[in-house]
Design a protein around this motif. Structure first.
Motif, PDB file in Angstrom:
ATOM      1  N   ALA A 115      65.305 -29.617 -60.744  1.00  0.00           N
ATOM      2  CA  ALA A 115      64.691 -30.330 -59.638  1.00  0.00           C
ATOM      3  C   ALA A 115      64.058 -29.324 -58.673  1.00  0.00           C
ATOM      4  O   ALA A 115      64.197 -28.101 -58.835  1.00  0.00           O
ATOM      5  CB  ALA A 115      65.733 -31.184 -58.929  1.00  0.00           C
ATOM      6  N   LEU A 116      63.394 -29.832 -57.654  1.00  0.00           N
ATOM      7  CA  LEU A 116      62.637 -28.961 -56.754  1.00  0.00           C
ATOM      8  C   LEU A 116      63.506 -28.245 -55.731  1.00  0.00           C
ATOM      9  O   LEU A 116      63.002 -27.472 -54.921  1.00  0.00           O
ATOM     10  CB  LEU A 116      61.546 -29.781 -56.051  1.00  0.00           C
ATOM     11  N   SER A 117      64.803 -28.476 -55.773  1.00  0.00           N
ATOM     12  CA  SER A 117      65.746 -27.773 -54.895  1.00  0.00           C
ATOM     13  C   SER A 117      66.369 -26.557 -55.571  1.00  0.00           C
ATOM     14  O   SER A 117      67.207 -25.882 -54.962  1.00  0.00           O
ATOM     15  CB  SER A 117      66.862 -28.738 -54.478  1.00  0.00           C
ATOM     16  N   HIS A 118      65.958 -26.262 -56.792  1.00  0.00           N
ATOM     17  CA  HIS A 118      66.660 -25.262 -57.590  1.00  0.00           C
ATOM     18  C   HIS A 118      66.302 -23.818 -57.224  1.00  0.00           C
ATOM     19  O   HIS A 118      67.110 -22.913 -57.416  1.00  0.00           O
ATOM     20  CB  HIS A 118      66.370 -25.513 -59.074  1.00  0.00           C
ATOM     21  N   PHE A 119      65.096 -23.569 -56.718  1.00  0.00           N
ATOM     22  CA  PHE A 119      64.675 -22.198 -56.419  1.00  0.00           C
ATOM     23  C   PHE A 119      64.095 -22.095 -55.013  1.00  0.00           C
ATOM     24  O   PHE A 119      63.655 -23.091 -54.427  1.00  0.00           O
ATOM     25  CB  PHE A 119      63.636 -21.721 -57.442  1.00  0.00           C
ATOM     26  N   PHE A 120      64.092 -20.857 -54.490  1.00  0.00           N
ATOM     27  CA  PHE A 120      63.633 -20.590 -53.132  1.00  0.00           C
ATOM     28  C   PHE A 120      62.697 -19.384 -53.107  1.00  0.00           C
ATOM     29  O   PHE A 120      62.674 -18.569 -54.041  1.00  0.00           O
ATOM     30  CB  PHE A 120      64.826 -20.323 -52.200  1.00  0.00           C
ATOM     31  N   TRP A 121      61.933 -19.293 -52.033  1.00  0.00           N
ATOM     32  CA  TRP A 121      61.087 -18.116 -51.810  1.00  0.00           C
ATOM     33  C   TRP A 121      60.947 -17.912 -50.307  1.00  0.00           C
ATOM     34  O   TRP A 121      60.561 -18.821 -49.583  1.00  0.00           O
ATOM     35  CB  TRP A 121      59.714 -18.280 -52.455  1.00  0.00           C
ATOM     36  N   ASN A 122      61.298 -16.701 -49.856  1.00  0.00           N
ATOM     37  CA  ASN A 122      61.206 -16.359 -48.428  1.00  0.00           C
ATOM     38  C   ASN A 122      61.893 -17.394 -47.543  1.00  0.00           C
ATOM     39  O   ASN A 122      61.356 -17.817 -46.513  1.00  0.00           O
ATOM     40  CB  ASN A 122      59.740 -16.202 -47.997  1.00  0.00           C
ATOM     41  N   GLY A 123      63.072 -17.812 -47.964  1.00  0.00           N
ATOM     42  CA  GLY A 123      63.853 -18.737 -47.157  1.00  0.00           C
ATOM     43  C   GLY A 123      63.405 -20.176 -47.209  1.00  0.00           C
ATOM     44  O   GLY A 123      63.894 -21.012 -46.433  1.00  0.00           O
ATOM     45  N   LYS A 124      62.471 -20.489 -48.123  1.00  0.00           N
ATOM     46  CA  LYS A 124      61.942 -21.845 -48.216  1.00  0.00           C
ATOM     47  C   LYS A 124      62.116 -22.377 -49.637  1.00  0.00           C
ATOM     48  O   LYS A 124      62.134 -21.625 -50.611  1.00  0.00           O
ATOM     49  CB  LYS A 124      60.449 -21.878 -47.868  1.00  0.00           C
ATOM     50  N   THR A 125      62.201 -23.699 -49.728  1.00  0.00           N
ATOM     51  CA  THR A 125      62.101 -24.364 -51.012  1.00  0.00           C
ATOM     52  C   THR A 125      60.783 -25.143 -51.008  1.00  0.00           C
ATOM     53  O   THR A 125      59.930 -24.933 -50.145  1.00  0.00           O
ATOM     54  CB  THR A 125      63.313 -25.272 -51.285  1.00  0.00           C
ATOM     55  N   TYR A 126      60.566 -26.004 -51.985  1.00  0.00           N
ATOM     56  CA  TYR A 126      59.293 -26.721 -52.106  1.00  0.00           C
ATOM     57  C   TYR A 126      58.885 -27.402 -50.801  1.00  0.00           C
ATOM     58  O   TYR A 126      59.716 -27.904 -50.056  1.00  0.00           O
ATOM     59  CB  TYR A 126      59.393 -27.760 -53.227  1.00  0.00           C
ATOM     60  N   ASN A 127      57.606 -27.417 -50.556  1.00  0.00           N
ATOM     61  CA  ASN A 127      56.991 -28.073 -49.399  1.00  0.00           C
ATOM     62  C   ASN A 127      57.368 -27.418 -48.082  1.00  0.00           C
ATOM     63  O   ASN A 127      57.264 -28.044 -47.015  1.00  0.00           O
ATOM     64  CB  ASN A 127      57.321 -29.573 -49.372  1.00  0.00           C
ATOM     65  N   GLY A 128      57.804 -26.164 -48.148  1.00  0.00           N
ATOM     66  CA  GLY A 128      58.093 -25.421 -46.930  1.00  0.00           C
ATOM     67  C   GLY A 128      59.394 -25.774 -46.254  1.00  0.00           C
ATOM     68  O   GLY A 128      59.643 -25.361 -45.114  1.00  0.00           O
ATOM     69  N   LYS A 129      60.247 -26.516 -46.950  1.00  0.00           N
ATOM     70  CA  LYS A 129      61.516 -26.901 -46.349  1.00  0.00           C
ATOM     71  C   LYS A 129      62.501 -25.733 -46.382  1.00  0.00           C
ATOM     72  O   LYS A 129      62.515 -24.941 -47.330  1.00  0.00           O
ATOM     73  CB  LYS A 129      62.114 -28.103 -47.078  1.00  0.00           C
ATOM     74  N   PRO A 130      63.328 -25.598 -45.339  1.00  0.00           N
ATOM     75  CA  PRO A 130      64.258 -24.468 -45.291  1.00  0.00           C
ATOM     76  C   PRO A 130      65.299 -24.522 -46.398  1.00  0.00           C
ATOM     77  O   PRO A 130      65.791 -25.600 -46.758  1.00  0.00           O
ATOM     78  CB  PRO A 130      64.903 -24.598 -43.901  1.00  0.00           C
ATOM     79  N   ALA A 131      65.630 -23.342 -46.909  1.00  0.00           N
ATOM     80  CA  ALA A 131      66.569 -23.254 -48.026  1.00  0.00           C
ATOM     81  C   ALA A 131      67.938 -23.812 -47.674  1.00  0.00           C
ATOM     82  O   ALA A 131      68.677 -24.270 -48.558  1.00  0.00           O
ATOM     83  CB  ALA A 131      66.692 -21.794 -48.484  1.00  0.00           C
TER      84      ALA A 131
END
Length: 307
Positions: A115-131
């Protein structure tokens, strides 16, 4: 689109160049599943000709192997052993078998959906939501696999890389390139289109079936980062392969899992890891047809990062 290995700086730029943040609204949790609609489902159903069904799921096993250091758990809570004599049912017991199982499905052997909650980048997950919206106490409060509770039905296309290259399997540590996908389109007569589920067969599972499992340190093949612009430009709904979907050993220091990190975090693409594509590849060869309807039904698990 790059046909060669992109530099790490180019991959880092993909996070902005290939971003779908805000495309379907700032609170969207479906990502590229938004490309699926009634017309796409009708197109997929229209591909059915002879009614043959083929599973793309590997059997879940409960024994440790070289590539399964933490195997799924399976316990029988009730069995038939106590009823072997044919004793009558009492008010305190019922003649039924019941199971318990648990697993860490993310990894390299269990077929699963990310799902779209599985990975992060620079403290964010998909759609710019915080990790931190994915927490140990509450789970995935954004981008849960629940978002796909109605199921995923679409047209799938299979890129059989060993067949295209005339080899048995793609070597571990080597990546599938854009040229492989374009060559499959040319030879097999399809084009990857909006809303498609793009399946990439590398032959790695075939190799495991023949030679046995190997430790993860032996490496893995997968799509190389160069294919990411194609994913974006063709507007695929989902991609999957017979591997864990990132080349190992990692080819980039700052982006060790570019397929997952860019696809999930920037583009919102759902990923199918560790599919069994052997049966469907054979069915495609027999029919000389590389497009078909696919039905994927993630479990409706509350606040989880996959299924």
């Amino acid at each position: 689109m790059p046909a060669s290995l992109p530099s790490e700086q180019e991959v880092l730029e993909y996070f902005d160049l290939l971003s779908n943040w805000g495309r379907w609204g700032e609170d969207d949790q479906l990502g590229t599943l938004n490309f699926l609609n009634q017309e796409k489902v009708k197109q997929a159903v229209g591909l059915v000709q002879d009614g043959t069904t083929v599973s793309c799921a590997r059997t879940v096993t409960f024994e440790a192997e070289a590539d399964i250091p933490r195997p799924p758990l399976h316990y029988m809570l009730e069995s038939g052993e106590g009823w072997a004599s044919g004793d009558k049912v009492s008010s305190r017991a019922f003649p039924a078998a019941t199971d318990y199982f648990g697993m860490i499905f993310h990894g390299y052997t269990v077929t699963h959906v990310d799902a779209l909650s599985h990975f992060f980048w620079n403290g964010k997950t998909y759609n710019g939501k915080p990790a931190h919206l994915v927490s140990t106490s509450l789970g995935a409060t954004f981008g849960s696999v629940e978002e796909a509770h109605e199921g995923i039905i679409s047209r799938a296309v299979l890129v059989d890389v060993p067949m295209i290259r005339g080899i048995d399997w793609v070597e571990r540590g080597e990546g599938v390139m854009i040229d492989d996908i374009l060559a499959a389109e040319e030879r097999c007569g399809f084009k990857v289109e909006e809303g498609d589920v793009l399946l990439i067969r590398t032959g790695q599972l075939h190799r495991r079936n023949l030679e046995g499992p190997v430790d993860r340190s032996a490496g893995s093949t997968a799509c190389q980062a160069s294919v990411l612009p194609l994913f974006y430009e063709r507007r695929i709904a989902m991609m999957g392969s017979d591997t864990g979907n990132d080349v190992n050993p990692p080819q980039y220091e700052k982006v060790p899992s570019p397929i997952h990190q860019v696809s999930i975090t920037a583009m919102g693409i759902w990923i199918l890891d560790n599919a069994d594509l052997e049966g469907v590849a054979q069915a495609c060869k027999e029919r000389n047809r590389w497009e078909f309807m696919i039905s994927i039904g993630p479990l409706r698990l509350h606040n989880t990062t996959g299924s």
